[in-house]
Design an enzyme around this catalytic site. Structure first.
Site, short mmCIF file in Angstrom:
data_model
loop_
_atom_site.label_atom_id
_atom_site.label_comp_id
_atom_site.label_asym_id
_atom_site.label_seq_id
_atom_site.Cartn_x
_atom_site.Cartn_y
_atom_site.Cartn_z
N LYS A 87 0.81 -1.23 0.00
CA LYS A 87 0.00 0.00 0.00
C LYS A 87 0.84 1.28 0.00
O LYS A 87 0.41 2.31 -0.52
CB LYS A 87 -0.94 0.00 1.20
CG LYS A 87 -2.01 -1.07 1.18
CD LYS A 87 -3.03 -0.83 0.09
CE LYS A 87 -4.19 -1.81 0.17
NZ LYS A 87 -5.20 -1.58 -0.88
N GLU A 109 -9.82 5.72 2.91
CA GLU A 109 -10.62 4.63 3.47
C GLU A 109 -9.67 3.49 3.79
O GLU A 109 -8.60 3.38 3.20
CB GLU A 109 -11.68 4.17 2.47
CG GLU A 109 -11.21 3.17 1.43
CD GLU A 109 -10.07 3.65 0.52
OE1 GLU A 109 -9.27 2.79 0.10
OE2 GLU A 109 -9.98 4.85 0.23
N SER A 378 1.52 -9.76 -0.55
CA SER A 378 1.18 -8.34 -0.52
C SER A 378 1.41 -7.67 0.82
O SER A 378 1.53 -6.45 0.90
CB SER A 378 -0.28 -8.14 -0.94
OG SER A 378 -1.14 -8.88 -0.09
#
Length: 396
Positions: A87, A109, A378
């Site tokens: 991210k 969010e 991830s």
């Protein structure tokens, strides 16, 4: 292969927002198109990726797991990036873009909390005010990341409407952006939403695939048989898929959250459940959405907060339609099994989201016998220790 035309990926994507947000979307598109080819912007962005995020992340060979499953497995280690997940790549890119646009505040969010942490981190680094919307269900199951966001100076705003998860956090963030477009940038965390977000997020995350392709060719002197990644909104998957999209022989496999199983209707498998998953409009984009026969958004379930979302990024819908990528799912039970196996066999505790991709490989290992595989890991599993312990009956 031309992936998209203008605002669309085939028939998917577009800009479906209130008129009050159209100028903001156009402004963002113009700023992104200008900055993505700007030498100064790219130098600053890649400096941050190298010196702050710690890129390139490793491509790790899994010796014991490979022997156990009968194939050659490498993990693209986004869990080793600063803040513990992929991210941060997109968060820094968009936060830097926001500064170039003269914005002083970012909102975001978050579901699993990793995007919230990444946004809070980027805001702290670049001197921006930060507010993060998070459903109270996710706040409860992701307490470590809530603490991290607050430590980083972000204001975490609980969302108590709807299913109180990621879908509802996005709704509230969009409302905030509508009311505060002058000084605020909505730092959307996945490859979804109105144009230019899917294209922009994929651009910032494409560093994953570029690195992975270069690394596997250096190590193995050949391309992998398949690249596997979990898919919620789809940013980590589209990021690694970008590196191999033109290599037609490389299979691209996305893994959705199967929850309690497709027949249970308690899942987040937009493609797998043909009775609920079909094209529709949500959060500014035309894509595959879980919805009932009346078009009402269907409440989802997943043990992993980051995959607990009712829709998927439009580029994934397009890649599936043209058969460039295939999509399957792993259940909560399969995910937790993979979570344990990777931890014990390789000393790597994966995020529950990432464990879905590992679970798919375990379940289908016969298909990949003697093949070279890359799994995109991830994120790391620190954030999931409480929910995993609860699910596995382990007392802390």
């Amino acid at each position: 292969m031309k992936i998209f035309q203008k605002n669309y990926f085939g028939k998917y994507g577009g800009i479906f927002v209130p008129e009050t947000l159209m100028p903001a979307c156009k402004q963002l598109e113009q700023a992104f198109n200008k900055c993505k080819n700007n030498k100064q912007f790219n130098n600053e962005f890649h400096y941050l990726l190298k010196e702050y995020v710690g890129r390139p992340t490793a491509l790790t060979f899994c010796d014991k797991l490979s022997k156990k499953l009968g194939c050659k497995i490498y993990l693209k280690r986004e869990d080793l990036a600063h803040t513990g997940a992929h991210k941060i790549n997109n968060a820094l890119g968009q936060a830097l873009l926001a500064k170039h646009m003269g914005k002083t505040r970012v909102i975001a969010e978050t579901g699993a909390g990793q995007h919230g942490v990444a946004t809070a981190t980027a805001a702290a680094k670049l001197g921006l005010k930060c507010d993060v919307y998070m459903g109270i269900v996710d706040i409860e199951r992701q307490k470590p990341n809530v603490f991290r966001m607050k430590m980083l100076g972000a204001n975490v705003i609980p969302v108590k409407t709807g299913s109180q998860t990621l879908k509802d956090a996005i709704n509230e963030a969009l409302r905030d952006w509508t009311a505060n477009v002058e000084d605020t940038h909505y730092l959307l965390g996945s490859a979804l939403g109105p144009h230019p977000y899917p294209t922009m997020v994929a651009h910032f995350q494409s560093i994953i695939g570029k690195e992975a392709r270069k690394q596997i060719l250096k190590i193995e002197k050949k391309l992998p048989y398949a690249v596997i990644a979990c898919v919620g909104g789809g940013s980590n998957a589209i990021g690694i898929f970008k590196g191999f999209a033109k290599d037609q022989k490389v299979k691209l496999i996305g893994v959705e959250a199967g929850g309690y199983g497709i027949s249970s209707k308690k899942h987040a498998a937009r493609f797998a459940d043909k009775s609920l998953g079909r094209p529709g409009i949500i959060h500014g984009s035309f894509t595959y959405v879980l919805q009932d026969k009346y078009g009402q958004i269907y409440n989802t379930h997943s043990v992993s907060a980051g995959l607990d979302y009712c829709a998927v990024g439009p580029e994934h819908s397009y890649l599936r339609e043209i058969k460039r990528a295939e999509y399957s799912y792993a259940t909560d039970k399969e995910c937790l099994g993979a979570f344990q196996l990777l931890s014990k066999e390789e000393g790597i505790i994966p995020a529950l989201e990432s464990a879905h991709a590992v679970a798919y490989l375990i379940k289908n290992h016969k298909r990949f016998k003697n093949k070279l595989i890359i799994v995109n890991l991830s994120g790391r599993g620190d954030k999931d220790i409480y929910i995993a312990a609860d699910e596995l009956g382990i007392k802390l």
